[in-house]
Write a protein that holds these residues in place. Structure first.
Motif, PDB file in Angstrom:
ATOM      1  N   HIS A 107       4.807   7.560  -1.585  1.00 22.44           N
ATOM      2  CA  HIS A 107       6.050   6.837  -1.310  1.00 22.44           C
ATOM      3  C   HIS A 107       6.456   7.027   0.140  1.00 22.44           C
ATOM      4  CE1 HIS A 107       6.211   7.055  -5.726  1.00 22.44           C
ATOM      5  NE2 HIS A 107       6.727   5.857  -5.590  1.00 22.44           N
ATOM      6  N   PRO A 108       7.032   6.043   0.757  1.00 18.37           N
ATOM      7  CA  PRO A 108       7.362   4.745   0.174  1.00 18.37           C
ATOM      8  C   PRO A 108       6.178   3.775   0.242  1.00 18.37           C
ATOM      9  CG  PRO A 108       8.160   4.780   2.415  1.00 18.37           C
ATOM     10  CD  PRO A 108       7.539   6.139   2.148  1.00 18.37           C
ATOM     11  N   TRP A 109       6.138   2.843  -0.700  1.00 17.57           N
ATOM     12  CA  TRP A 109       5.171   1.765  -0.628  1.00 17.57           C
ATOM     13  C   TRP A 109       5.602   0.847   0.508  1.00 17.57           C
ATOM     14  CZ3 TRP A 109       0.795   0.320  -3.562  1.00 17.57           C
ATOM     15  CH2 TRP A 109       0.381   1.301  -4.476  1.00 17.57           C
ATOM     16  N   THR A 110       4.617   0.257   1.176  1.00 19.52           N
ATOM     17  CA  THR A 110       4.860  -0.520   2.390  1.00 19.52           C
ATOM     18  C   THR A 110       4.094  -1.830   2.315  1.00 19.52           C
ATOM     19  OG1 THR A 110       5.000   1.590   3.575  1.00 19.52           O
ATOM     20  CG2 THR A 110       4.729  -0.381   4.921  1.00 19.52           C
ATOM     21  N   ILE A 111       4.635  -2.849   3.002  1.00 20.91           N
ATOM     22  CA  ILE A 111       3.971  -4.144   3.087  1.00 20.91           C
ATOM     23  C   ILE A 111       4.368  -4.800   4.405  1.00 20.91           C
ATOM     24  CG2 ILE A 111       5.768  -5.496   1.914  1.00 20.91           C
ATOM     25  CD1 ILE A 111       3.372  -6.984   0.463  1.00 20.91           C
ATOM     26  N   GLY A 112       3.595  -5.774   4.837  1.00 18.41           N
ATOM     27  CA  GLY A 112       3.918  -6.500   6.066  1.00 18.41           C
ATOM     28  C   GLY A 112       3.825  -5.609   7.285  1.00 18.41           C
ATOM     29  N   TRP A 113       4.799  -5.760   8.171  1.00 19.92           N
ATOM     30  CA  TRP A 113       4.866  -4.986   9.409  1.00 19.92           C
ATOM     31  C   TRP A 113       5.667  -3.709   9.183  1.00 19.92           C
ATOM     32  CZ3 TRP A 113       1.770  -6.541  13.160  1.00 19.92           C
ATOM     33  CH2 TRP A 113       1.448  -7.895  13.268  1.00 19.92           C
ATOM     34  N   TYR A 159       0.843  -1.195   0.000  1.00 23.71           N
ATOM     35  CA  TYR A 159       0.000   0.000   0.000  1.00 23.71           C
ATOM     36  C   TYR A 159       0.880   1.248   0.000  1.00 23.71           C
ATOM     37  CZ  TYR A 159       1.084  -0.016   4.998  1.00 23.71           C
ATOM     38  OH  TYR A 159       1.750  -0.018   6.196  1.00 23.71           O
ATOM     39  N   PRO A 160       0.377   2.340  -0.581  1.00 27.09           N
ATOM     40  CA  PRO A 160       1.149   3.584  -0.574  1.00 27.09           C
ATOM     41  C   PRO A 160       1.105   4.229   0.804  1.00 27.09           C
ATOM     42  CG  PRO A 160      -0.966   3.939  -1.623  1.00 27.09           C
ATOM     43  CD  PRO A 160      -0.879   2.462  -1.297  1.00 27.09           C
ATOM     44  N   ASP A 161       2.138   4.968   1.118  1.00 26.65           N
ATOM     45  CA  ASP A 161       2.180   5.687   2.388  1.00 26.65           C
ATOM     46  C   ASP A 161       0.980   6.627   2.444  1.00 26.65           C
ATOM     47  OD1 ASP A 161       2.685   7.786   4.328  1.00 26.65           O
ATOM     48  OD2 ASP A 161       4.752   7.096   4.372  1.00 26.65           O
ATOM     49  N   PRO A 162       0.097   6.433   3.423  1.00 26.47           N
ATOM     50  CA  PRO A 162      -1.144   7.219   3.452  1.00 26.47           C
ATOM     51  C   PRO A 162      -0.936   8.698   3.756  1.00 26.47           C
ATOM     52  CG  PRO A 162      -0.967   5.875   5.422  1.00 26.47           C
ATOM     53  CD  PRO A 162       0.172   5.477   4.527  1.00 26.47           C
ATOM     54  N   VAL A 171       9.166  -3.316  -2.990  1.00 24.78           N
ATOM     55  CA  VAL A 171       7.776  -3.092  -2.581  1.00 24.78           C
ATOM     56  C   VAL A 171       7.130  -2.115  -3.560  1.00 24.78           C
ATOM     57  CG1 VAL A 171       6.218  -2.419  -0.729  1.00 24.78           C
ATOM     58  CG2 VAL A 171       8.427  -3.475  -0.172  1.00 24.78           C
ATOM     59  N   LYS A 172       6.201  -2.649  -4.328  1.00 25.13           N
ATOM     60  CA  LYS A 172       5.501  -1.866  -5.352  1.00 25.13           C
ATOM     61  C   LYS A 172       4.019  -2.241  -5.348  1.00 25.13           C
ATOM     62  CE  LYS A 172       9.406  -1.679  -8.554  1.00 25.13           C
ATOM     63  NZ  LYS A 172      10.496  -2.418  -8.039  1.00 25.13           N
ATOM     64  N   LYS A 173       3.242  -1.432  -6.007  1.00 27.80           N
ATOM     65  CA  LYS A 173       1.823  -1.705  -6.158  1.00 27.80           C
ATOM     66  C   LYS A 173       1.639  -3.121  -6.710  1.00 27.80           C
ATOM     67  CE  LYS A 173      -2.354   0.114  -8.294  1.00 27.80           C
ATOM     68  NZ  LYS A 173      -2.936   1.211  -9.071  1.00 27.80           N
ATOM     69  N   GLY A 174       0.707  -3.866  -6.111  1.00 28.10           N
ATOM     70  CA  GLY A 174       0.396  -5.216  -6.560  1.00 28.10           C
ATOM     71  C   GLY A 174       1.149  -6.317  -5.839  1.00 28.10           C
ATOM     72  N   LEU A 175       2.176  -5.972  -5.051  1.00 28.76           N
ATOM     73  CA  LEU A 175       2.931  -6.984  -4.324  1.00 28.76           C
ATOM     74  C   LEU A 175       2.062  -7.586  -3.220  1.00 28.76           C
ATOM     75  CD1 LEU A 175       5.657  -8.429  -3.845  1.00 28.76           C
ATOM     76  CD2 LEU A 175       6.225  -6.568  -2.251  1.00 28.76           C
ATOM     77  N   VAL A 176       2.060  -8.898  -3.119  1.00 28.52           N
ATOM     78  CA  VAL A 176       1.301  -9.613  -2.093  1.00 28.52           C
ATOM     79  C   VAL A 176       2.255 -10.573  -1.390  1.00 28.52           C
ATOM     80  CG1 VAL A 176      -0.626 -11.193  -1.651  1.00 28.52           C
ATOM     81  CG2 VAL A 176      -0.826  -9.463  -3.454  1.00 28.52           C
ATOM     82  N   TRP A 177       2.173 -10.619  -0.075  1.00 26.11           N
ATOM     83  CA  TRP A 177       3.004 -11.503   0.738  1.00 26.11           C
ATOM     84  C   TRP A 177       2.128 -12.462   1.523  1.00 26.11           C
ATOM     85  CZ3 TRP A 177       7.182  -8.284   3.774  1.00 26.11           C
ATOM     86  CH2 TRP A 177       8.242  -7.974   2.919  1.00 26.11           C
ATOM     87  N   THR A 178       2.745 -13.534   2.007  1.00 23.95           N
ATOM     88  CA  THR A 178       2.117 -14.409   2.993  1.00 23.95           C
ATOM     89  C   THR A 178       2.450 -13.865   4.372  1.00 23.95           C
ATOM     90  OG1 THR A 178       4.054 -15.827   3.222  1.00 23.95           O
ATOM     91  CG2 THR A 178       2.458 -16.425   1.481  1.00 23.95           C
TER      92      THR A 178
END
Length: 164
Positions: free
Chosen positions: A31-37, A22-25, A44-51
């Motif tokens: 920016h920066p795009w963020t994922i996980g914790w 997700y983009p930094d709200p 880390v870009k739009k569309g990235l999905v993690w377990t």
């Protein structure tokens, strides 16, 4: 020194875990795009999905890097609560070890300068100065900085303790 279970819980509370990038709200450009914790990076870009396992593994790596950076920057001993608060802060704002003279994270901050001078109260006062993103006050950052600031677990005194 390593971050305690309470410190990790504090960080997880404020970071939360999102398995879709997700983009930094709070930033104007996302920016920066963020994922996980709260993980950021070139991958880390739009569309990235993690377990969940990927998110947890990245957190362990990112936390270890942040702990090591905080230890490099510190010149004074800290209590466990103080260390936890400082790692949480640096995990969120960055280490800023590039020595360019501009406080873009912990490394060149007045907070660190005061802390290393053993001005614990002065360092604690600095936390709330870091509650903005792109110049706008962010309610979530204000809450996080207040939690990191203390008086416990923050940096008000060398004998600070964690909230129960």
């Amino acid at each position: 020194m390593r971050t305690s279970a309470e410190g990790v819980a504090l960080m997880h509370h404020f970071e939360s875990c999102r398995l879709v990038a997700y983009p930094d709200p709070g930033s104007k450009d996302g920016h920066p795009w963020t994922i996980g914790w709260g993980h950021t990076g070139r991958e880390v870009k739009k569309g990235l999905v993690w377990t969940q396992a990927q998110a947890d593994a990245a957190f362990v790596q990112d936390l270890a890097a942040t702990e090591a950076g905080v230890q490099r920057l510190l010149k004074v001993p800290l209590t466990q609560g103080q260390f936890d608060a400082l790692v949480s802060f640096a995990y969120n704002v960055g280490l800023d070890e590039n020595q360019n003279g501009k406080a873009e994270g912990l490394g060149e901050s007045t907070l660190l300068r005061k802390l290393n001078a053993k001005d614990y109260a002065g360092a604690a006062e600095q936390f709330l100065r870091w509650n903005k993103n792109d110049g706008a006050v962010m309610h979530g950052l204000t809450k996080r900085r207040t939690a990191e600031q203390g008086p416990v677990p923050g940096l008000h005194s060398p004998g600070g303790h964690r909230r129960g």
